[in-house]
Design an enzyme around this catalytic site. Structure first.
Site, PDB file in Angstrom:
ATOM      1  CG  LEU A 126      47.913  24.322  33.375  1.00  0.00           C
ATOM      2  CD1 LEU A 126      48.100  22.628  32.713  1.00  0.00           C
ATOM      3  CD2 LEU A 126      47.669  23.808  34.937  1.00  0.00           C
ATOM      4  CB  SER A 127      51.993  29.297  34.662  1.00  0.00           C
ATOM      5  OG  SER A 127      51.251  30.358  35.229  1.00  0.00           O
ATOM      6  CG  ASP A 173      51.853  32.538  36.330  1.00  0.00           C
ATOM      7  OD1 ASP A 173      50.505  32.257  37.378  1.00  0.00           O
ATOM      8  OD2 ASP A 173      50.814  33.217  35.425  1.00  0.00           O
TER       9      ASP A 173
HETATM   10  C1  GLA Z   1      47.376  34.468  35.759  1.00  0.00           C
HETATM   11  C2  GLA Z   1      48.318  35.697  35.395  1.00  0.00           C
HETATM   12  C3  GLA Z   1      49.167  35.513  37.209  1.00  0.00           C
HETATM   13  C4  GLA Z   1      47.556  35.502  38.564  1.00  0.00           C
HETATM   14  C5  GLA Z   1      46.367  34.449  37.866  1.00  0.00           C
HETATM   15  C6  GLA Z   1      45.142  35.052  38.354  1.00  0.00           C
HETATM   16  O1  GLA Z   1      48.020  33.272  35.617  1.00  0.00           O
HETATM   17  O2  GLA Z   1      49.753  35.381  35.528  1.00  0.00           O
HETATM   18  O3  GLA Z   1      49.201  36.647  37.777  1.00  0.00           O
HETATM   19  O4  GLA Z   1      46.965  36.527  38.274  1.00  0.00           O
HETATM   20  O5  GLA Z   1      46.446  34.402  36.488  1.00  0.00           O
HETATM   21  O6  GLA Z   1      45.246  34.396  39.575  1.00  0.00           O
END
Ligand code: GLA
Length: 382
Positions: A126-127, A173
């Protein structure tokens, strides 16, 4: 705005520094509806910023030092803006990395002291790290006074991942954390960084389904996927897989080895699905959107091979409930969360059903919640 974390960082700041903060910044996490592992191929993604975020209460200092306290880790840290070196993987590295990257493009920074707290689970897809980076950029902006420009700041945040932390991630993200729009997902063209807002189909909600498994030590696997995509692009004679259509792929992929072919097939078809998903959202069609999400999951599971047993189990449980239009893993994969598109008025019974079935099958306790699409990173001046 009332928010528990806003209040919490404010109070913690007063307790720790004996005076009120001058600013509170917030940067959200995200859930990606579709368009996975496409961003670093210059492709399309369709994430929404969620109502979970990293928060910082801060005030400027008259020095070149940054003093931080991370409430979630009960950790304090400080560093000097003129002596930035990476030490380990501690949370402060994200803020230090932000300082290093901002200074590398000649932004003049000032010191600050602050407390940081968030409610985005870590390593769950979830970043949480992009949110911390974008919150740190907002914090430096608040005390240093440079001008915020979402795409530019997102790219600088991405450089923290790529250059400071060594993870070759794409732009999704940071971009959604920087530019999210309340009530909307955003179709992001990861080449031009053009954004197109898209609301969820009427009467539906996005439910985050946290498997309660966490990805670990996946830098190698992630960077390896990226190399495989670059090798495939070279085969097609293009810069990035974004430049290969589904038709071209079908006509010209036989000479690829099986693994590279499957990696490329995921990216090429996922880009097409993401554009189709945006159209489905514009038309308010949850069935088409849901079907595309399911196809995305299968492609990530079988061709790109970034799903896990736990993610597959929670997605299968979701698909069995009649109120679910579609479900898929979200984010990088290797653990963490999935997302489901669900009839809003049945979201509660959906969540109970999935929790029960997932626990029966895996013995694990998941967490399910409806998430609201929120605004991107912001500064509140007090
Ligand atoms: C992580 C990375 C993104 C993206 C996703 C997969 O969240 O930070 O840049 O590549 O994986 O879609």
């Amino acid at each position: 705005m009332f928010n528990d974390l806003r209040l919490s960082v404010h109070q913690a700041f007063v307790q720790r520094f004996g005076a009120p903060p001058t600013h509170i910044v917030r940067a959200p996490g995200r859930v990606n509806l579709i368009g996975e592992h496409t961003d670093y191929n210059d492709g399309f993604v369709l994430p929404m910023a969620i109502d979970r975020a990293a928060w910082v209460a801060l005030r400027p200092t008259n020095s070149r030092r940054v003093h931080l306290h991370f409430i979630d880790f009960d950790q304090s840290a400080e560093f000097d803006l003129d002596q930035l070196t990476r030490v380990d993987n501690a949370p402060v590295e994200y803020v230090k990395g932000v300082a290093a990257v901002l200074q590398s493009v000649d932004l003049t920074l000032s010191g600050w002291e602050g407390v940081i707290q968030g409610d985005i689970p870590i390593g769950a897809g979830l970043s949480s790290s992009a949110a911390l980076e974008m919150a740190a950029i907002r914090a430096f902006e608040a005390v240093s006074g440079f001008t915020w420009d979402a795409p530019r700041m997102a790219k600088l945040g991405q450089r923290v991942e790529n250059e400071w932390l060594g993870l070759q991630t794409g732009i999704m993200d940071q971009m959604i954390s920087a530019a999210g729009q309340s009530g909307h997902a955003l179709l992001i063209d990861c080449r031009s960084l053009d954004l197109k807002p898209a609301p969820l189909p009427p009467g539906t909600v996005a439910v985050v389904m946290d498997t309660s498994t966490r990805r670990q030590l996946v830098h190698g696997k992630y960077n390896e996927r990226r190399q495989q995509c670059e090798a495939a692009a070279a085969h097609f004679g293009v810069k990035m897989l974004r430049d290969v259509s589904v038709e071209q792929f079908e006509a010209d992929s036989d000479a690829l080895d099986d693994l590279t072919r499957r990696r490329a097939r995921h990216v090429v078809t996922e880009n097409a699905r993401t554009l189709a998903a945006y159209d489905a959202m514009q038309q308010g069609d949850p069935r088409i959107l849901g079907a595309l999400m399911e196809a995305s999951h299968e492609s990530l599971r079988d061709d790109f091979e970034v799903s896990t047993d736990a993610l597959n189990a929670i997605v299968t449980a979701a698909q069995r409930h009649p109120a679910c239009y579609g479900a898929r893993m979200t984010g990088a994969g290797f653990g963490g969360c999935a997302v489901a598109l669900v009839m809003a008025d049945k979201a509660e019974s959906f969540a109970q059903f999935v929790e029960q079935m997932y626990t029966q099958q895996t013995g694990l306790t998941p967490a399910l919640y409806v998430c609201q699409a929120s605004e991107g990173a912001s500064i509140e001046e007090l």
